[in-house]
Enzyme design. Structure first.
Site, PDB file in Angstrom:
ATOM      1  N   HIS A 194      43.181  28.699  45.104  1.00  0.00           N
ATOM      2  CA  HIS A 194      42.685  29.322  43.869  1.00  0.00           C
ATOM      3  C   HIS A 194      42.801  30.837  43.983  1.00  0.00           C
ATOM      4  O   HIS A 194      43.291  31.511  43.069  1.00  0.00           O
ATOM      5  CB  HIS A 194      41.236  28.900  43.633  1.00  0.00           C
ATOM      6  CG  HIS A 194      40.512  29.665  42.567  1.00  0.00           C
ATOM      7  ND1 HIS A 194      40.256  29.160  41.306  1.00  0.00           N
ATOM      8  CD2 HIS A 194      39.974  30.918  42.560  1.00  0.00           C
ATOM      9  CE1 HIS A 194      39.613  30.055  40.589  1.00  0.00           C
ATOM     10  NE2 HIS A 194      39.423  31.138  41.337  1.00  0.00           N
ATOM     11  N   GLU A 195      42.326  31.386  45.110  1.00  0.00           N
ATOM     12  CA  GLU A 195      42.372  32.846  45.274  1.00  0.00           C
ATOM     13  C   GLU A 195      43.818  33.337  45.384  1.00  0.00           C
ATOM     14  O   GLU A 195      44.165  34.394  44.851  1.00  0.00           O
ATOM     15  CB  GLU A 195      41.554  33.272  46.493  1.00  0.00           C
ATOM     16  CG  GLU A 195      40.071  32.901  46.422  1.00  0.00           C
ATOM     17  CD  GLU A 195      39.353  33.393  45.172  1.00  0.00           C
ATOM     18  OE1 GLU A 195      39.837  34.346  44.526  1.00  0.00           O
ATOM     19  OE2 GLU A 195      38.308  32.814  44.822  1.00  0.00           O
ATOM     20  N   ASP A 205      42.431  27.952  39.000  1.00  0.00           N
ATOM     21  CA  ASP A 205      42.002  26.581  39.295  1.00  0.00           C
ATOM     22  C   ASP A 205      43.195  25.626  39.304  1.00  0.00           C
ATOM     23  O   ASP A 205      43.322  24.764  40.179  1.00  0.00           O
ATOM     24  CB  ASP A 205      40.987  26.102  38.248  1.00  0.00           C
ATOM     25  CG  ASP A 205      39.578  26.606  38.514  1.00  0.00           C
ATOM     26  OD1 ASP A 205      39.312  27.114  39.621  1.00  0.00           O
ATOM     27  OD2 ASP A 205      38.736  26.493  37.599  1.00  0.00           O
TER      28      ASP A 205
END
Length: 649
Positions: free
Chosen positions: A498-499, A562
């Site tokens: 996600h990051e 996401d």
């Protein structure tokens, strides 16, 4: 398709647990219904879930440690500046002294504010007032978005009272502002202000706040980071102010004025003279006084704490005020965050766990690079630039090796030497502002951490192009060295990816491997990316989630992250032959949440993150492997037609 409204939100049914729900009909409820039926939101919180359960356990351990440090039961740890954090905790936890002092610690500053006579007087005193009071604008030094080797001064409007500018259009706005107004009168009366004068201050403060709300950016507008960057020559910037003497103010607060200033809020600056003038002075003064008393109630007696609670309660639905001891810990933790985070990391984060997480991060990076290399909608030149950015990512895991220099500059004056909680935190404010402004003369330090080690979170910093994974999040259900690899991929693996995906979301896509705002796309590739981004917006936009209708544009960056995070986690697990059912189930588990309706309304008015149940369900619905793992059929509630599934990264 007949049950899709249940999964997408419907009338809030995602919040209604039903034990026995099949993953094929609602993954989130299948995994979390039993917990949702039995879990209780703690009385001093407005939300409860995976993140908060970890934070609660962390809080319990650290509060116990701080109490032992303060009493002498435990020796102080060998962490730089930890003794200051403990001393501040002792001051904050000494309610005998805080209650005896009452409003005394703030009276001198309150009097200075009340004695400001007119706009000329405000101009003359603005620099000294900014040391302890909120100004009707904001100035902060941050990394230059187009040259990340240097710092630059950014200008924006101030915070408004309600959670977001858009909140003022809601049916609840008048009620919430009335609570804040009544609370402000009570606080001013406790500080000795005459009742009629207090009521006048509060009324005028609300009037000025409403004017601000019509001009400052909304959460949706803030979500578009590229539009923050509007450079102005400093002289031209100063000339925009016809009534407030910005040139004099900058001379007073800065050692040396920069050649240019970045204007984050063009609309606010365009209207600044309508907001700040002789006719509005009385409202500005009242707004500054009322903000001052509300902001500092937490630094005074228990009576002030209780009097400042109604607005928080109305806004969030929290039933009870936190205990004084808990507040004392949070004040110390907030003001010495990095110090406490290093202590937490050194004492509660295992070496084996860090090594294992580092290995998983490198696995996720390898998966991401493979996905970029094999991407079927990017040209070769854009792929090359994207991979260069991916390879340039810097990793920050657990806690920093060195504590930032600002903490050396904070000094705590103990109670027996005349110190009060307010006076110490006032001095911190001055020191932190001076430290921030001094960066204008310094090179950017890329080793500074965005988050402390005891924060249950993770982040990507676009200007440094780095990933931060604090020690606190590296535990179950996100990560457990004894948990299956599939579960870890569904938890921390998807968080890691996600990051990484933030480097390639609608904002990250505008910045290169050095963190500079720079177009590295071909025209055709970027057009396709925008098309896919719009599909992500459409996926969430307009969904009725409890009392709120979602704004897909506001939360698109997090939804892209996401989507990319879960996609990469699935591929990583497939590469290792892991059980994808376990992966999807643990991914749904990390998003379990209970929240008050008030908090849902407040958070979703400005937050760029989607509601947790939809982060679990909608992103799973876009994974083709989810349908294979659970044999999902078109008649099942989780079915989403293939042409509606969003695929970006």
């Amino acid at each position: 398709m007949k049950n899709i409204s249940k999964v997408r939100g419907g009338s809030g049914s995602v919040l209604e647990p039903k034990v026995g729900t099949r993953p094929q009909d609602n993954l989130y409820l299948a995994v979390n219904s039993e917990w949702l039926q039995t879990a209780k939101i703690p009385a001093d919180r407005s939300r409860y879930g995976s993140f908060i359960m970890i934070a609660e356990a962390l809080e319990k351990n650290l509060m116990h440690d701080f109490a032992d440090f303060a009493s002498g039961k435990k020796p102080l740890p060998d962490v730089p500046n930890m003794s200051k954090a403990v001393e501040l905790y002792k001051l904050a936890n000494d309610f005998t002294k805080r209650n005896q002092d009452g409003a005394a610690p703030i009276m001198a500053d309150l009097q200075v504010l009340e004695e400001v006579k007119d706009l000329d007087d405000l101009n003359a005193k603005a620099a000294s007032l900014s040391k302890f009071a909120t100004m009707p604008f904001s100035l902060e030094v941050e990394v230059d978005m187009k040259n990340t080797e240097v710092y630059v001064l950014y200008f924006s409007g101030p915070q408004v009272v309600l959670p977001d500018a858009s909140t003022y259009k809601s049916p609840d706005a008048a009620k919430l502002l009335a609570v804040w107004e009544k609370q402000s009168v009570k606080l001013l009366e406790l500080a000795g202000v005459d009742s009629s004068k207090a009521a006048d201050y509060a009324r005028k403060a609300v009037n000025f706040d409403k004017k601000l709300a019509g001009i400052v950016k909304s959460g949706e507008e803030w979500a578009d980071e590229v539009k923050w960057y509007n450079p102005l020559n400093t002289e031209d910037f100063e000339a925009k102010f016809k009534n407030f003497k910005m040139n004099t103010y900058l001379d007073a607060i800065l050692d040396k004025k920069p050649e240019r200033i970045i204007n984050k809020e063009p609309r606010f600056l365009d209207h600044v003279n309508e907001l700040i003038n002789e006719d509005t002075f009385a409202e500005i003064k009242a707004w500054m006084i009322v903000n001052f008393i509300n902001d500092n109630a937490e630094n005074l007696s228990q009576e002030f704490r209780e009097a400042s609670f109604p607005f928080t309660q109305a806004k969030t639905g929290i039933p009870e005020l936190a205990t004084g001891e808990k507040q004392a810990f949070h004040i110390a933790d907030r003001d010495f965050s990095e110090v406490v985070g290093v202590y937490y990391g050194q004492n509660y984060f295992g070496v084996d766990a860090k090594k294992d997480v580092e290995d998983m991060i490198h696995r996720m990076l390898a998966v991401y690079e493979h996905r970029l290399q094999n991407n079927d909608w990017l040209s070769a030149s854009t792929k090359e630039k994207a991979i260069a950015k991916l390879r340039a990512l810097k990793l920050k895991i657990g806690y920093p090796d060195k504590i930032e220099a600002i903490y050396d500059q904070l000094q705590v004056v103990p109670a027996d030497q005349g110190g009060s909680l307010y006076a110490n935190r006032r001095s911190f404010r001055i020191a932190k502002a001076k430290y921030n402004f001094a960066k204008l003369q310094q090179a950017v330090d890329p080793t500074v951490w965005e988050m402390p080690g005891d924060m249950v979170n993770a982040c990507y910093n676009g200007q440094i192009n780095d990933l931060t994974f604090p020690a606190a999040i590296l535990q179950k259900p996100f990560y457990d060295i004894n948990q299956s690899r599939a579960a870890n991929f569904g938890g921390i693996g998807s968080v890691i990816a996600h990051e990484i995906s933030h480097a390639f979301d609608n904002n990250g896509a505008q910045f290169d491997e050095h963190g500079n705002m720079n177009n590295w796309w071909t025209k055709e590739d970027y057009a396709e990316f925008q098309k896919r981004t719009q599909a992500e917006i459409d996926l969430f936009d307009g969904i009725q989630y409890g009392p709120v209708k979602l704004n897909g544009k506001q939360m698109v960056s997090e939804n892209i992250a996401d989507q990319g995070g879960l996609t990469a986690a699935v591929e990583a697990a497939k590469n290792e032959g892991d059980d994808l059912q376990e992966l999807f189930e643990n991914h749904a588990r990390i998003w379990m949440i209970k929240a008050t309706p008030e908090t849902i309304k407040a958070i979703l008015s400005f937050d760029v993150h989607g509601p947790e149940p939809l982060r679990a369900n909608l992103q799973a619905q876009c994974q083709d492997d989810f349908y294979k793992a659970f044999d999902v059929k078109p008649t099942d509630g989780m079915w989403l037609d293939p042409d509606k599934r969003v695929h970006i990264w």
